[in-house]
Design a protein around this motif. Structure first.
Motif, PDB file in Angstrom:
ATOM      1  N   ALA A 117       0.830  -1.207   0.000  1.00 17.94           N
ATOM      2  CA  ALA A 117       0.000   0.000   0.000  1.00 17.94           C
ATOM      3  C   ALA A 117       0.862   1.254   0.000  1.00 17.94           C
ATOM      4  O   ALA A 117       0.544   2.233  -0.684  1.00 17.94           O
ATOM      5  N   VAL A 118       1.961   1.249   0.767  1.00 16.85           N
ATOM      6  CA  VAL A 118       2.866   2.400   0.798  1.00 16.85           C
ATOM      7  C   VAL A 118       3.468   2.626  -0.588  1.00 16.85           C
ATOM      8  O   VAL A 118       3.525   3.747  -1.090  1.00 16.85           O
ATOM      9  N   GLU A 119       3.899   1.534  -1.199  1.00 13.19           N
ATOM     10  CA  GLU A 119       4.548   1.625  -2.504  1.00 13.19           C
ATOM     11  C   GLU A 119       3.595   2.137  -3.587  1.00 13.19           C
ATOM     12  O   GLU A 119       3.990   2.888  -4.488  1.00 13.19           O
ATOM     13  N   ASN A 120       2.314   1.740  -3.480  1.00 17.76           N
ATOM     14  CA  ASN A 120       1.359   2.073  -4.530  1.00 17.76           C
ATOM     15  C   ASN A 120       0.404   3.214  -4.154  1.00 17.76           C
ATOM     16  O   ASN A 120      -0.528   3.507  -4.896  1.00 17.76           O
ATOM     17  N   GLY A 121       0.659   3.824  -3.004  1.00 15.51           N
ATOM     18  CA  GLY A 121      -0.168   4.956  -2.600  1.00 15.51           C
ATOM     19  C   GLY A 121      -1.607   4.588  -2.291  1.00 15.51           C
ATOM     20  O   GLY A 121      -2.514   5.406  -2.454  1.00 15.51           O
ATOM     21  N   LYS A 122      -1.846   3.365  -1.809  1.00 13.84           N
ATOM     22  CA  LYS A 122      -3.199   2.926  -1.502  1.00 13.84           C
ATOM     23  C   LYS A 122      -3.583   3.404  -0.111  1.00 13.84           C
ATOM     24  O   LYS A 122      -2.936   3.053   0.875  1.00 13.84           O
ATOM     25  N   ARG A 123      -4.617   4.202  -0.027  1.00 15.48           N
ATOM     26  CA  ARG A 123      -5.050   4.752   1.251  1.00 15.48           C
ATOM     27  C   ARG A 123      -6.536   5.082   1.193  1.00 15.48           C
ATOM     28  O   ARG A 123      -7.119   5.190   0.123  1.00 15.48           O
ATOM     29  N   ARG A 124      -7.145   5.266   2.357  1.00 11.84           N
ATOM     30  CA  ARG A 124      -8.564   5.617   2.417  1.00 11.84           C
ATOM     31  C   ARG A 124      -8.828   6.509   3.624  1.00 11.84           C
ATOM     32  O   ARG A 124      -8.127   6.426   4.642  1.00 11.84           O
ATOM     33  N   ARG A 125      -9.834   7.370   3.495  1.00 14.79           N
ATOM     34  CA  ARG A 125     -10.275   8.195   4.608  1.00 14.79           C
ATOM     35  C   ARG A 125     -11.379   7.446   5.347  1.00 14.79           C
ATOM     36  O   ARG A 125     -12.280   6.862   4.726  1.00 14.79           O
ATOM     37  N   VAL A 126     -11.306   7.445   6.675  1.00 17.11           N
ATOM     38  CA  VAL A 126     -12.319   6.755   7.470  1.00 17.11           C
ATOM     39  C   VAL A 126     -12.911   7.712   8.500  1.00 17.11           C
ATOM     40  O   VAL A 126     -12.238   8.618   9.005  1.00 17.11           O
ATOM     41  N   GLY A 127     -14.177   7.490   8.776  1.00 19.15           N
ATOM     42  CA  GLY A 127     -14.833   8.230   9.835  1.00 19.15           C
ATOM     43  C   GLY A 127     -14.556   7.589  11.178  1.00 19.15           C
ATOM     44  O   GLY A 127     -14.305   6.384  11.277  1.00 19.15           O
ATOM     45  N   LEU A 128     -14.607   8.394  12.240  1.00 15.65           N
ATOM     46  CA  LEU A 128     -14.367   7.916  13.597  1.00 15.65           C
ATOM     47  C   LEU A 128     -15.452   8.439  14.531  1.00 15.65           C
ATOM     48  O   LEU A 128     -16.181   9.374  14.200  1.00 15.65           O
ATOM     49  N   GLY A 129     -15.531   7.847  15.697  1.00 14.89           N
ATOM     50  CA  GLY A 129     -16.395   8.366  16.749  1.00 14.89           C
ATOM     51  C   GLY A 129     -15.574   9.188  17.725  1.00 14.89           C
ATOM     52  O   GLY A 129     -14.371   8.958  17.886  1.00 14.89           O
ATOM     53  N   ARG A 130     -16.245  10.135  18.374  1.00 12.88           N
ATOM     54  CA  ARG A 130     -15.530  11.000  19.316  1.00 12.88           C
ATOM     55  C   ARG A 130     -16.389  11.250  20.551  1.00 12.88           C
ATOM     56  O   ARG A 130     -17.511  11.729  20.448  1.00 12.88           O
ATOM     57  N   VAL A 131     -15.845  10.903  21.709  1.00 15.06           N
ATOM     58  CA  VAL A 131     -16.493  11.227  22.976  1.00 15.06           C
ATOM     59  C   VAL A 131     -16.021  12.620  23.381  1.00 15.06           C
ATOM     60  O   VAL A 131     -14.819  12.845  23.572  1.00 15.06           O
ATOM     61  N   GLU A 132     -16.962  13.531  23.501  1.00 15.41           N
ATOM     62  CA  GLU A 132     -16.605  14.926  23.739  1.00 15.41           C
ATOM     63  C   GLU A 132     -16.145  15.146  25.174  1.00 15.41           C
ATOM     64  O   GLU A 132     -16.587  14.442  26.098  1.00 15.41           O
ATOM     65  N   PRO A 133     -15.250  16.125  25.395  1.00 18.35           N
ATOM     66  CA  PRO A 133     -14.773  16.421  26.755  1.00 18.35           C
ATOM     67  C   PRO A 133     -15.893  16.985  27.622  1.00 18.35           C
ATOM     68  O   PRO A 133     -16.868  17.555  27.112  1.00 18.35           O
ATOM     69  N   THR A 134     -15.743  16.824  28.926  1.00 21.22           N
ATOM     70  CA  THR A 134     -16.764  17.299  29.863  1.00 21.22           C
ATOM     71  C   THR A 134     -16.340  18.567  30.594  1.00 21.22           C
ATOM     72  O   THR A 134     -17.150  19.154  31.303  1.00 21.22           O
ATOM     73  N   SER A 135     -15.084  18.971  30.415  1.00 19.38           N
ATOM     74  CA  SER A 135     -14.616  20.167  31.107  1.00 19.38           C
ATOM     75  C   SER A 135     -13.570  20.867  30.252  1.00 19.38           C
ATOM     76  O   SER A 135     -12.917  20.235  29.408  1.00 19.38           O
ATOM     77  N   PRO A 136     -13.387  22.175  30.448  1.00 22.68           N
ATOM     78  CA  PRO A 136     -12.376  22.922  29.687  1.00 22.68           C
ATOM     79  C   PRO A 136     -10.981  22.339  29.901  1.00 22.68           C
ATOM     80  O   PRO A 136     -10.611  21.973  31.021  1.00 22.68           O
ATOM     81  N   GLY A 137     -10.232  22.242  28.831  1.00 21.50           N
ATOM     82  CA  GLY A 137      -8.876  21.709  28.927  1.00 21.50           C
ATOM     83  C   GLY A 137      -8.787  20.212  28.766  1.00 21.50           C
ATOM     84  O   GLY A 137      -7.699  19.670  28.557  1.00 21.50           O
ATOM     85  N   GLU A 138      -9.899  19.530  28.860  1.00 20.74           N
ATOM     86  CA  GLU A 138      -9.919  18.072  28.673  1.00 20.74           C
ATOM     87  C   GLU A 138      -9.965  17.763  27.180  1.00 20.74           C
ATOM     88  O   GLU A 138     -10.654  18.433  26.417  1.00 20.74           O
ATOM     89  N   ALA A 139      -9.225  16.749  26.768  1.00 14.83           N
ATOM     90  CA  ALA A 139      -9.201  16.363  25.352  1.00 14.83           C
ATOM     91  C   ALA A 139     -10.362  15.430  25.045  1.00 14.83           C
ATOM     92  O   ALA A 139     -10.786  14.644  25.900  1.00 14.83           O
ATOM     93  N   PRO A 140     -10.882  15.482  23.817  1.00 16.34           N
ATOM     94  CA  PRO A 140     -11.883  14.482  23.414  1.00 16.34           C
ATOM     95  C   PRO A 140     -11.224  13.118  23.332  1.00 16.34           C
ATOM     96  O   PRO A 140      -9.994  13.010  23.240  1.00 16.34           O
ATOM     97  N   ARG A 141     -12.032  12.077  23.343  1.00 15.49           N
ATOM     98  CA  ARG A 141     -11.497  10.719  23.193  1.00 15.49           C
ATOM     99  C   ARG A 141     -12.078  10.106  21.925  1.00 15.49           C
ATOM    100  O   ARG A 141     -13.289   9.925  21.809  1.00 15.49           O
ATOM    101  N   TRP A 142     -11.204   9.796  20.984  1.00 18.20           N
ATOM    102  CA  TRP A 142     -11.617   9.203  19.716  1.00 18.20           C
ATOM    103  C   TRP A 142     -11.730   7.690  19.853  1.00 18.20           C
ATOM    104  O   TRP A 142     -10.976   7.067  20.615  1.00 18.20           O
ATOM    105  N   PHE A 143     -12.652   7.089  19.100  1.00 24.88           N
ATOM    106  CA  PHE A 143     -12.707   5.629  19.044  1.00 24.88           C
ATOM    107  C   PHE A 143     -12.877   5.186  17.601  1.00 24.88           C
ATOM    108  O   PHE A 143     -13.489   5.871  16.786  1.00 24.88           O
ATOM    109  N   THR A 144     -12.297   4.029  17.310  1.00 28.88           N
ATOM    110  CA  THR A 144     -12.265   3.538  15.934  1.00 28.88           C
ATOM    111  C   THR A 144     -13.413   2.591  15.618  1.00 28.88           C
ATOM    112  O   THR A 144     -13.892   2.566  14.482  1.00 28.88           O
TER     113      THR A 144
END
Length: 311
Positions: A117-144
């Motif tokens: 795939a690297v050699e032939n440029g094979k790639r795809r865009r995928v959607g993900l899920g995201r758990v939003e932060p509950t407080s300022p400064g907290e990072a969201p948590r992504w899930f695949t």
């Protein structure tokens, strides 16, 4: 191409020999740095640093937890054009995300496919899920592939407590049964709010899927939301009851070849943009089999085309 290989040496199917073969093969095509993780969060930090350093590709060699950490590190500053691509060489017991992408379970075969795939440029865009932060400064948590509120997060917490044991489908099955048999297994009461729909209360558990299958029991796929995929929104599967007949009915449906779940006590949608899950008492939340804590309110969003995957 600059690449970073992130290896979890404690993952179920990773070995020093396999790591060396993978690193040697990758180094023949890219400028490669190799990092072995030695603490929780290390893969996330390594991927985030790789993004800052301008790497083109980060390859995760480990299980679903390692892949999840790498994804969260890559997206630490949010999705965008400067985010490195993701490569995966499975090294865990379930490898749900990799298998959902159609990657081989065998690390050697997966390495060959990645190189091609690297050699032939094979790639795809995928959607993900995201758990939003509950407080300022907290990072969201992504899930695949999945997030969960309630029972399955309790299972994840108990498996995590048994971290000294080898993770396996048998261990997860035993722990799930033990958690189910606890007197409080029917609690708490959850409410799901989906944009454009009336709130649904009185739910006992909520599974959120970013793809299908939801997971695997050995070689057998478990289907909760057949219409969910990386190019669509999120799937939600929630039960009003955890009575034994209800659980057995939906388990049989989920592991059947058809894999089509339905029933009066089931709330199911296969393509939603997001949801809010609330509870009067704190409940555990998990993402891709990794416990992220307890909350009384969980905001989850679908983010389309969030990440580029090689392969």
């Amino acid at each position: 191409m600059r690449a970073v290989l992130v290896v979890n040496p404690k993952a179920t199917a990773t070995t020093a020999a396999g790591r060396d073969v993978l690193a040697h093969a990758l180094a023949s095509q890219v400028k490669l740095d190799v990092l072995e993780t030695d603490y929780r969060g290390h893969a996330m930090a390594a991927a985030a640093q790789a993004a800052v350093d301008g790497a083109d590709l980060v390859v995760a060699h480990g299980g679903d937890g390692t892949v999840n950490e790498v994804v969260n590190g890559l997206l630490a500053s949010g999705p965008g054009g400067s985010v490195p691509m993701l490569g995966i060489v499975p090294g865990g017991s379930a490898n749900v995300f990799a298998r959902s992408l159609g990657l081989p379970r065998d690390p050697v075969d997966a390495t060959y496919q990645l190189l091609h795939a690297v050699e032939n440029g094979k790639r795809r865009r995928v959607g993900l899920g995201r758990v939003e932060p509950t407080s300022p400064g907290e990072a969201p948590r992504w899930f695949t592939f999945s997030a969960g509120v309630g029972w399955d997060a309790d299972v994840v917490a108990e498996v995590d407590r048994k971290r000294g044991k080898k993770a396996s489908p048998a261990l997860y099955t035993r722990v799930a049964l033990t958690q189910y048999l606890k007197p409080a297994h029917g609690q708490p009461q959850l409410t799901v709010e989906i944009p454009g729909m009336a709130p649904v209360a009185g739910l006992r558990l909520v599974f959120v899927s970013n793809t299908d299958p939801w997971t695997y029991l050995g070689a057998r796929p478990i289907h909760l939301n057949r219409g969910t995929g990386f190019d669509a929104g999120l799937g939600v599967f929630a039960l009003h009851s955890l009575a034994l007949p209800t659980v057995v009915r939906h388990l049989r449906q989920a592991i059947s070849q058809k894999g089509e779940t339905r029933g009066r006590k089931l709330l199911r949608h296969d393509d939603v943009p997001g949801m809010r899950i609330t509870s009067e008492t704190p409940v555990r939340v998990q993402c891709d089999g990794d416990l992220i804590g307890e909350r009384t309110s969980v905001e989850i969003a679908s983010v389309k085309h969030a990440l580029t995957v090689v392969g």
